[in-house]
Design a protein around this motif. Sequence first.
Motif, mmCIF file in Angstrom:
data_model
loop_
_atom_site.group_PDB
_atom_site.id
_atom_site.type_symbol
_atom_site.label_atom_id
_atom_site.label_comp_id
_atom_site.label_asym_id
_atom_site.label_seq_id
_atom_site.Cartn_x
_atom_site.Cartn_y
_atom_site.Cartn_z
ATOM 1 N N HIS A 20 0.831 -1.203 0.000
ATOM 2 C CA HIS A 20 0.000 0.000 0.000
ATOM 3 C C HIS A 20 0.868 1.256 0.000
ATOM 4 C CE1 HIS A 20 -2.325 3.250 1.948
ATOM 5 N NE2 HIS A 20 -3.367 2.734 1.314
ATOM 6 N N GLU A 21 1.879 1.289 0.869
ATOM 7 C CA GLU A 21 2.730 2.467 0.979
ATOM 8 C C GLU A 21 3.517 2.724 -0.300
ATOM 9 O OE1 GLU A 21 5.063 1.969 4.470
ATOM 10 O OE2 GLU A 21 3.331 1.899 5.801
ATOM 11 N N TRP A 22 4.020 1.655 -0.938
ATOM 12 C CA TRP A 22 4.777 1.842 -2.177
ATOM 13 C C TRP A 22 3.860 2.245 -3.319
ATOM 14 C CZ3 TRP A 22 9.453 3.013 -1.771
ATOM 15 C CH2 TRP A 22 10.309 2.386 -0.861
ATOM 16 N N ARG A 23 2.627 1.727 -3.328
ATOM 17 C CA ARG A 23 1.685 2.130 -4.379
ATOM 18 C C ARG A 23 1.299 3.607 -4.226
ATOM 19 N NH1 ARG A 23 -0.233 -1.490 -7.873
ATOM 20 N NH2 ARG A 23 -0.063 -3.705 -7.405
ATOM 21 N N VAL A 24 1.201 4.077 -2.999
ATOM 22 C CA VAL A 24 0.930 5.501 -2.776
ATOM 23 C C VAL A 24 2.079 6.339 -3.322
ATOM 24 C CG1 VAL A 24 0.727 7.280 -0.994
ATOM 25 C CG2 VAL A 24 -0.627 5.195 -0.808
ATOM 26 N N GLU A 25 3.316 5.872 -3.112
ATOM 27 C CA GLU A 25 4.475 6.580 -3.655
ATOM 28 C C GLU A 25 4.424 6.586 -5.186
ATOM 29 O OE1 GLU A 25 6.776 8.249 -2.143
ATOM 30 O OE2 GLU A 25 6.257 7.744 -0.078
ATOM 31 N N ARG A 26 4.066 5.443 -5.764
ATOM 32 C CA ARG A 26 3.968 5.364 -7.228
ATOM 33 C C ARG A 26 2.879 6.299 -7.749
ATOM 34 N NH1 ARG A 26 2.351 -0.257 -9.999
ATOM 35 N NH2 ARG A 26 4.587 -0.718 -10.098
ATOM 36 N N LEU A 27 1.735 6.317 -7.065
ATOM 37 C CA LEU A 27 0.641 7.193 -7.486
ATOM 38 C C LEU A 27 1.072 8.658 -7.464
ATOM 39 C CD1 LEU A 27 -2.356 7.627 -8.233
ATOM 40 C CD2 LEU A 27 -2.842 7.724 -5.773
ATOM 41 N N SER A 28 1.796 9.057 -6.421
ATOM 42 C CA SER A 28 2.266 10.447 -6.327
ATOM 43 C C SER A 28 3.169 10.803 -7.502
ATOM 44 C CB SER A 28 3.009 10.662 -5.007
ATOM 45 O OG SER A 28 2.142 10.492 -3.903
ATOM 46 N N THR A 29 4.055 9.876 -7.872
ATOM 47 C CA THR A 29 4.951 10.114 -9.005
ATOM 48 C C THR A 29 4.171 10.215 -10.306
ATOM 49 O OG1 THR A 29 6.763 8.926 -7.912
ATOM 50 C CG2 THR A 29 6.921 9.198 -10.296
ATOM 51 N N LEU A 30 3.209 9.313 -10.507
ATOM 52 C CA LEU A 30 2.406 9.327 -11.731
ATOM 53 C C LEU A 30 1.601 10.620 -11.853
ATOM 54 C CD1 LEU A 30 1.091 5.645 -11.691
ATOM 55 C CD2 LEU A 30 2.728 6.610 -13.322
ATOM 56 N N MET A 31 1.034 11.077 -10.732
ATOM 57 C CA MET A 31 0.229 12.292 -10.772
ATOM 58 C C MET A 31 1.109 13.520 -11.023
ATOM 59 S SD MET A 31 -2.721 11.563 -7.928
ATOM 60 C CE MET A 31 -3.637 13.010 -8.389
ATOM 61 N N TYR A 32 2.319 13.501 -10.477
ATOM 62 C CA TYR A 32 3.258 14.590 -10.763
ATOM 63 C C TYR A 32 3.566 14.626 -12.260
ATOM 64 C CZ TYR A 32 7.669 17.037 -11.356
ATOM 65 O OH TYR A 32 8.640 17.885 -11.815
ATOM 66 N N LEU A 33 3.884 13.459 -12.834
ATOM 67 C CA LEU A 33 4.204 13.391 -14.255
ATOM 68 C C LEU A 33 3.022 13.853 -15.104
ATOM 69 C CD1 LEU A 33 6.037 9.945 -14.333
ATOM 70 C CD2 LEU A 33 7.094 12.172 -14.666
ATOM 71 N N ARG A 34 1.809 13.439 -14.703
ATOM 72 C CA ARG A 34 0.610 13.807 -15.480
ATOM 73 C C ARG A 34 0.390 15.323 -15.460
ATOM 74 N NH1 ARG A 34 -2.350 15.199 -18.531
ATOM 75 N NH2 ARG A 34 -4.331 14.344 -19.273
ATOM 76 N N THR A 35 0.539 15.915 -14.296
ATOM 77 C CA THR A 35 0.329 17.358 -14.181
ATOM 78 C C THR A 35 1.437 18.131 -14.873
ATOM 79 O OG1 THR A 35 -0.776 16.990 -12.071
ATOM 80 C CG2 THR A 35 -0.094 19.235 -12.547
ATOM 81 N N HIS A 36 2.641 17.577 -14.833
ATOM 82 C CA HIS A 36 3.782 18.242 -15.466
ATOM 83 C C HIS A 36 3.677 18.216 -16.977
ATOM 84 C CE1 HIS A 36 7.968 19.353 -16.300
ATOM 85 N NE2 HIS A 36 8.025 19.787 -15.056
ATOM 86 N N GLY A 37 2.826 17.323 -17.507
ATOM 87 C CA GLY A 37 2.636 17.253 -18.953
ATOM 88 C C GLY A 37 3.148 15.976 -19.583
ATOM 89 N N GLY A 38 3.477 14.985 -18.741
ATOM 90 C CA GLY A 38 3.979 13.733 -19.289
ATOM 91 C C GLY A 38 5.467 13.796 -19.583
ATOM 92 N N SER A 39 5.969 12.762 -20.250
ATOM 93 C CA SER A 39 7.383 12.715 -20.589
ATOM 94 C C SER A 39 7.529 12.108 -21.974
ATOM 95 C CB SER A 39 8.140 11.877 -19.549
ATOM 96 O OG SER A 39 7.770 10.503 -19.660
ATOM 97 N N GLU A 40 8.749 11.902 -22.389
ATOM 98 C CA GLU A 40 8.992 11.315 -23.711
ATOM 99 C C GLU A 40 8.740 9.818 -23.705
ATOM 100 O OE1 GLU A 40 12.973 12.516 -24.454
ATOM 101 O OE2 GLU A 40 12.454 14.603 -24.882
ATOM 102 N N THR A 41 8.631 9.214 -22.529
ATOM 103 C CA THR A 41 8.409 7.768 -22.422
ATOM 104 C C THR A 41 7.006 7.416 -21.931
ATOM 105 O OG1 THR A 41 9.389 7.814 -20.202
ATOM 106 C CG2 THR A 41 10.851 7.272 -22.035
ATOM 107 N N LEU A 42 6.354 8.341 -21.233
ATOM 108 C CA LEU A 42 5.007 8.094 -20.713
ATOM 109 C C LEU A 42 4.107 9.258 -21.126
ATOM 110 C CD1 LEU A 42 5.877 6.844 -17.113
ATOM 111 C CD2 LEU A 42 4.891 5.459 -18.939
ATOM 112 N N GLU A 43 3.256 9.020 -22.096
ATOM 113 C CA GLU A 43 2.362 10.059 -22.580
ATOM 114 C C GLU A 43 1.176 10.226 -21.636
ATOM 115 O OE1 GLU A 43 1.280 9.000 -26.534
ATOM 116 O OE2 GLU A 43 3.256 9.486 -27.373
ATOM 117 N N PRO A 44 0.476 11.371 -21.697
ATOM 118 C CA PRO A 44 -0.650 11.616 -20.797
ATOM 119 C C PRO A 44 -1.690 10.505 -20.768
ATOM 120 C CG PRO A 44 -0.054 13.636 -21.921
ATOM 121 C CD PRO A 44 0.789 12.568 -22.525
ATOM 122 N N ALA A 45 -2.050 9.933 -21.928
ATOM 123 C CA ALA A 45 -3.065 8.869 -21.953
ATOM 124 C C ALA A 45 -2.601 7.647 -21.162
ATOM 125 C CB ALA A 45 -3.378 8.480 -23.400
ATOM 126 N N GLU A 46 -1.330 7.304 -21.290
ATOM 127 C CA GLU A 46 -0.796 6.159 -20.545
ATOM 128 C C GLU A 46 -0.749 6.466 -19.057
ATOM 129 O OE1 GLU A 46 1.054 2.528 -19.462
ATOM 130 O OE2 GLU A 46 -0.277 3.172 -21.080
#
Length: 300
Positions: free
Chosen positions: A252-278
């Motif tokens: 649970h704790e590691w998934r929360v950390e992963r979720l925080s990273t994913l949401m940061y990436l999504r708000t930042h606009g994605g990256s060259e390896t992970l697009e917003p839809a993904e």
Amino acid sequence: MTEQQPQTYVHNVKAEAVEPGHMFLRRRGKQSAAVVSSAVEKDDFGSPALVIAKLADGTQVRIAHGSSIRVASTRPFQKAPTVLTNSDLELIPAEEGTPEAVIVGTARAHPKDIRVQRLAARLSKGLNTKAGSNLQDVRDLAHRLFVDLADEDNALHVCRLVTDLPFDGNFGRWKWIQSTLAIAAYITHEAGDLEESQRLGDAMRAPDEAEEEDPLRAKMNAVVRQRQLNEPNLYDSEIHRAMASGDQSAEHEWRVERLSTLMYLRTHGGSETLEPAELDRRIANELVAIRALNGKLTAP
């Protein structure tokens, strides 16, 4: 016969709750020497600022007061009591239209949730946006409402208490504002308010656009930042290890950390390896997984 080693339990604690016997976890899971003592150091205005922990090997560790840290211990995690005391529910009456009124209203919407009540009780005494601990409480409350309770409306009301704060160069304070911006941007995007979601994303990128007088340093910073976006740590090995061992609390704790990273990436606009839809797909999956684990961890 080989003596059996005691079982180790891993959980998050506030810096001020660190106690003898706790062992800090490094990023790859290696444990530090055990804590033998800890003390709180105040800032120049008399407010708690740092927790100084002394370890058995003589090392001294400095932790920001009010921050959360992962520790290992031979003692199992003690769940919060199911009965709230009067002090837990001591919400200060607030004038309508104030930040404190938003906090009190949120608490009244979830009268049986212990974490909401305790966070609200602290914040209802007065929201100080200059205090990192207050900013963390706002972020934790918004996170609890959105991730655990699926209460997007109240989560967004709480987020808006700090999302208009500008970046002032203090990254210790900014990390909590940044996390709150990510929650608010995701909620507004899912609600169809794309203009507001974009505005929040622009606000998150303020540190990236802070003026750097040295052109070479500015270029290097941009390269490092892009590498971090393209190669984020999504804690795959930690989650797989927790799942393999059946440690649902750690998962649970590691998934929360992963979720925080994913949401940061999504708000930042994605990256060259992970697009917003993904990123949207992965965030949705993590929310389902975390909420399912919540049910298992709170089951009698």
